[in-house]
Structures are given as C-alpha cells and as structure tokens.
Scaffold this motif. Structure first.
Motif, PDB file in Angstrom:
ATOM      1  N   ALA A 226       0.731  -1.232  -0.110  1.00  0.00           N
ATOM      2  CA  ALA A 226       0.068  -0.171   0.218  1.00  0.00           C
ATOM      3  C   ALA A 226       0.847   1.250  -0.033  1.00  0.00           C
ATOM      4  O   ALA A 226       0.548   2.210  -0.568  1.00  0.00           O
ATOM      5  CB  ALA A 226      -0.933  -0.010   1.132  1.00  0.00           C
ATOM      6  N   LEU A 231      -0.251   4.969  -1.122  1.00  0.00           N
ATOM      7  CA  LEU A 231      -1.196   5.369  -0.069  1.00  0.00           C
ATOM      8  C   LEU A 231      -0.358   6.021   1.098  1.00  0.00           C
ATOM      9  O   LEU A 231       0.513   5.635   1.519  1.00  0.00           O
ATOM     10  CB  LEU A 231      -1.965   4.432   0.423  1.00  0.00           C
ATOM     11  N   SER A 232      -1.070   6.933   1.684  1.00  0.00           N
ATOM     12  CA  SER A 232      -0.599   7.447   2.843  1.00  0.00           C
ATOM     13  C   SER A 232      -0.740   6.490   4.233  1.00  0.00           C
ATOM     14  O   SER A 232      -1.645   5.507   3.923  1.00  0.00           O
ATOM     15  CB  SER A 232      -1.352   8.931   3.321  1.00  0.00           C
ATOM     16  N   GLN A 235      -4.532   5.987   4.858  1.00  0.00           N
ATOM     17  CA  GLN A 235      -5.050   5.525   3.797  1.00  0.00           C
ATOM     18  C   GLN A 235      -4.587   3.803   4.176  1.00  0.00           C
ATOM     19  O   GLN A 235      -5.394   2.849   3.683  1.00  0.00           O
ATOM     20  CB  GLN A 235      -4.821   5.894   2.418  1.00  0.00           C
ATOM     21  N   PHE A 239      -7.032   0.525   4.326  1.00  0.00           N
ATOM     22  CA  PHE A 239      -6.728  -0.558   3.308  1.00  0.00           C
ATOM     23  C   PHE A 239      -6.743  -1.819   3.960  1.00  0.00           C
ATOM     24  O   PHE A 239      -7.421  -2.731   3.672  1.00  0.00           O
ATOM     25  CB  PHE A 239      -5.632  -0.211   2.625  1.00  0.00           C
ATOM     26  N   ILE A 286      -4.266   4.274  -7.906  1.00  0.00           N
ATOM     27  CA  ILE A 286      -4.919   5.015  -6.658  1.00  0.00           C
ATOM     28  C   ILE A 286      -5.797   6.267  -6.807  1.00  0.00           C
ATOM     29  O   ILE A 286      -5.629   6.990  -6.070  1.00  0.00           O
ATOM     30  CB  ILE A 286      -3.744   5.112  -5.591  1.00  0.00           C
ATOM     31  N   PRO A 289      -8.956   6.037  -4.456  1.00  0.00           N
ATOM     32  CA  PRO A 289      -8.765   4.787  -3.107  1.00  0.00           C
ATOM     33  C   PRO A 289      -9.981   4.169  -2.771  1.00  0.00           C
ATOM     34  O   PRO A 289      -9.944   3.085  -2.317  1.00  0.00           O
ATOM     35  CB  PRO A 289      -8.012   5.873  -2.147  1.00  0.00           C
ATOM     36  N   TYR A 293     -10.396   0.371  -1.261  1.00  0.00           N
ATOM     37  CA  TYR A 293     -11.024  -0.270   0.063  1.00  0.00           C
ATOM     38  C   TYR A 293     -12.280  -1.127  -0.305  1.00  0.00           C
ATOM     39  O   TYR A 293     -12.321  -1.974   0.312  1.00  0.00           O
ATOM     40  CB  TYR A 293     -11.465   1.083   0.653  1.00  0.00           C
TER      41      TYR A 293
END
Length: 431
Positions: A226, A231-232, A235, A239, A286, A289, A293
């Motif tokens: 991820a 993704l941060s 996030q 995830f 992404i 997002p 998810y």
C-alpha cells in the motif's frame, strides 16, 4: 442466559479485545516502520514470518509450560514478554533484532490466546458455548479493525505507536488479573497421523496451507504494498481494516452456504471469486482509493472464510474422536504456510513487480478453487456435512483449544442416541 454469561466473562473479553487491537496495530506498524527505515521488501517479509514461527512454536510448547506455573502467572509473564518485544523494536532498529523480537511476540501471543480461550471454555457451558465463543471472535475481529484505524492517527516513524501498544498490553492485564475465578484445565486430544489426513482430506490440508500463506502475505507485506503504490499512512490503515471487515461480514453467510451445499463447491466459488478480485486489484491505480477499499473488503470476504471451510471440510470425513487432533494438525500445516507466505510475497514484490502482491494471492486462490473442483469429480459429497461455526483469527491463528471446543459443541447432534459415534459411509478413501 447468554447476556449473563457475557457479563460474567466481560473482564476476559475486555482483555482479549485489547490484545486483538495490539496484534492488528503491531503488524502494520512494523511493516510501515521497516519501509521508512529502508529495509528491503524481502527483509520485511522475513521479519513478519518470524511471528508465525513463534506462534507455531508457542501453540506447541506453551501449554506444557503453562501447567507448571499456572494460567494467571503465565498470562502476566507472557504479557510482559510481549511488551518487552515491542519496546525493544522501538529502540533498536535492526532487522536481526526485529526478527528475534517478532518471534518472541508470536510465542507470547499464541500462549496468551490459549490461556484466554481455555479460561473462556471453562466459564461457558454446553448450552451457550458456541454463542459465547462467537461473541469472543467478533470482539477479536473488532480489535483488529480498530488497531488498524488507530495506527492512522499516529506517526509510524516515531516512538509513540510503540508506546501505545506497550501501554495497551499492560492495560489489558488489569481486567484478567483482577478477576476472581477458577483457573481452567486443559485436555490432551487424540493424536491424528498426518498420513490419515492426507488420505481422508487432502483438500482441507492444501486449503489451510495456501490460505494461511495468503493471510501472512497480506498482514506481513500488505502495508508495504500500500505504501509503495502511494497510499498515505491513514489510507494504509483503511486498506488493511477493509480486508478484515469484509471477512467479518462474510464469515456467517459463507458458513451457512457451506452447511447447505457441497462445501467443496462453496470453497471453489469463494476462492475463484477471490482470485478474480485480486487480479482486478493488481490493475487498479490509486486515483480513487475508495474503489481499492471496496475491493479489499470484497477480497477479505472471499479469502478470510477459506480457513474455516478447510477445517469444516476436513471434519466432514473424520469421526468425532479424531476431530480435535485433526484440528491441531491443520493449525500446524497452516502455520507452515504462513511462515512461507510473507517472504515469498515480499521476494516477488522486490525482484519482480509490486503488483505481484495481488497476482500471487490470485494464483494461490485459484489453486484452491481448481483443486476443490477436481475433488468434486473424484468423490461424492460427504453424506453428513458437519456444521461448524469455525472462524479465523487473522493475523493470529486460532488456538487448538478454541477450535476443539467449537468442534465439540457443533457436533453434539452428530452422536447417536446411545452415545456411540456413527460410522460415516463412504469415507474410507481420500476426499
């Protein structure tokens, strides 16, 4: 009656919910922190596999050690050991140290689950044991989800998340150590030779092995994947949580379908669907997002029930006095799969392509689906499919104590009125 039982064991349930929270938070934290510290993807995979080595070792050795010192003192000591492992990892950033401490964590947590579940079984009775254990499992899942989301609120590069985990482990001790109850007892299940399981239910063993490989890969290097796709931290937490939440929602309906129809067909369907979803996710970017998810939730719903289906399918072809021993054997086979899964996924991500994370999941799921369909052509459906409410405590494997109790409780109706165990017709050959 159930409400009274839940109230009676509320301290134990509170303790294990917090432990589940710590388990979920720690696995993702170490993956993220390892990436920040510059560990290679393969190194992170090896570190994460140490947890499952420790867990496998703990479920095998811990019960013997627990009998020598008592459950309450053992639980306190193991919690302290788990706290030390977390804190050492926060102050000594080294792959070898992390590998050793991850092994220690796996050993400590596996023994803690055995203690808690033995305790819970002692305090339950045959009328509500299944329902009570279901409450316990839902709370563990809830703890895992909250642990993932909580990590999104802190900086994984700091000491803070490690301190929070250590704090929560110690807070979790308070309810169980302050409760007043009789210590549980254990039993020694009948041993079942691995050769017998291979002859009677090879599908169950293969599915357990490959499923735990998928779970270990997800929890071990999922956060790395991820992060690598952009993704941060927040996030990444969603995830991870989405996968677990999907499994939580799907467990009951999938179990119901597997009791009504040929379990092998249900297993083939969910794994086939999981393979398709994994392949789609391997091609998703992404840019949105939300779709990732949703996809992770669907993937969790397809993959997390696999282990339960494998366990229930195996028991369909065994006699009741063999089921507990078979449970322990399958847990060990699944443990080996978990040890292999994380390093294999990490190696493919590092030396091939990051999208191999989902591609490998798809391949493993498709192998289960294909073999399930093949076994359908080789033998008729089991005449008496045993109902089972078994579930998987990802990322920690369920202890033999819990699974044995669920098997016993779920199969009470399997006995004939005279108490004898009926011989299932047509179960002498391989499934």
């Amino acid at each position: 009656m159930l409400r009274q039982q839940v109230r009676a064991v509320s301290s134990l349930l509170s303790t294990m919910t917090l432990i589940g929270l710590c388990v979920g938070m720690t696995s993702t934290l170490l993956s993220l922190r390892g990436t920040i510290e510059g560990f290679s993807t393969f190194t992170i995979g090896l570190i994460m596999s140490a947890y499952f080595i420790g867990f496998l070792f703990g479920t095998t050795r811990a019960p013997k050690d627990i009998r020598r010192v008592g459950y309450i003192r053992a639980f306190g000591g193991l919690a302290a050991l788990g706290t030390v492992a977390v804190l050492v990892q926060s102050i000594w950033i080294d792959p070898v140290v992390w590998f050793v401490m991850r092994f220690v964590s796996g050993f400590a947590l596996s023994a803690m689950f055995v203690i808690a579940e033995s305790w819970l079984n002692t305090m339950a009775d045959n009328r509500n044991r299944g329902a009570l254990l279901s409450v316990y499992l839902v709370l563990i899942y809830g703890g895992l989800i909250i642990g993932q989301l909580l990590l999104g609120l802190v900086d994984p590069a700091s000491f803070v998340p490690f301190a929070i985990i250590a704090l929560l482990i110690n807070v979790a001790l308070i309810p169980i150590l302050a409760s007043v109850t009789v210590e549980p007892t254990t039993h020694s299940p009948k041993k079942v030779p691995m050769k017998l399981l291979i002859e009677q239910a090879p599908l169950g063993l293969l599915a357990a092995f490959l499923a735990q490989g998928c779970y270990a890969m997800f929890y071990g290097v999922g956060p790395v994947y991820a992060t690598m796709v952009g993704l941060s931290v927040g996030q990444v937490s969603i995830f991870m949580a989405a996968f677990i939440f999907g499994g939580l929602l799907a467990q009951t309906p999938v179990g119901f379908l597997s009791d009504k129809y040929d379990r092998r067909l249900v297993l083939a369907a969910v794994t086939g669907a999981g393979a398709i979803v994994a392949l789609v996710l391997s091609q998703v970017t992404i840019t949105n997002p939300l779709w990732i998810y949703i996809g992770m939730g669907v993937l969790g719903g397809c993959l997390l029930p696999i282990y339960s289906l494998a366990m229930a399918h195996t028991n369909d072809y065994l006699e009741k006095d063999q089921m507990i021993g078979a449970t322990g054997a399958i847990i060990k086979v699944g443990g080996v799969g978990a040890i292999v899964g994380a390093p294999l996924g990490a190696a493919l991500m590092q030396y091939a392509n990051v999208n191999m994370f989902f591609v490998l999941m798809a391949v493993l799921a498709m192998m289960i689906s294909g073999y399930s369909l093949y076994r359908v052509t080789q033998r008729a459906k089991a005449p008496d499919q045993v109902h089972s409410s078994l579930t998987n405590l990802a990322p920690a494997q369920p202890s033999e104590e819990l699974l044995a109790s669920l098997i016993e409780e779920a199969n009470e109706d399997f006995e004939e009125p005279d108490g004898k165990i009926p011989v299932k017709p047509g179960t002498s050959g391989p499934v």
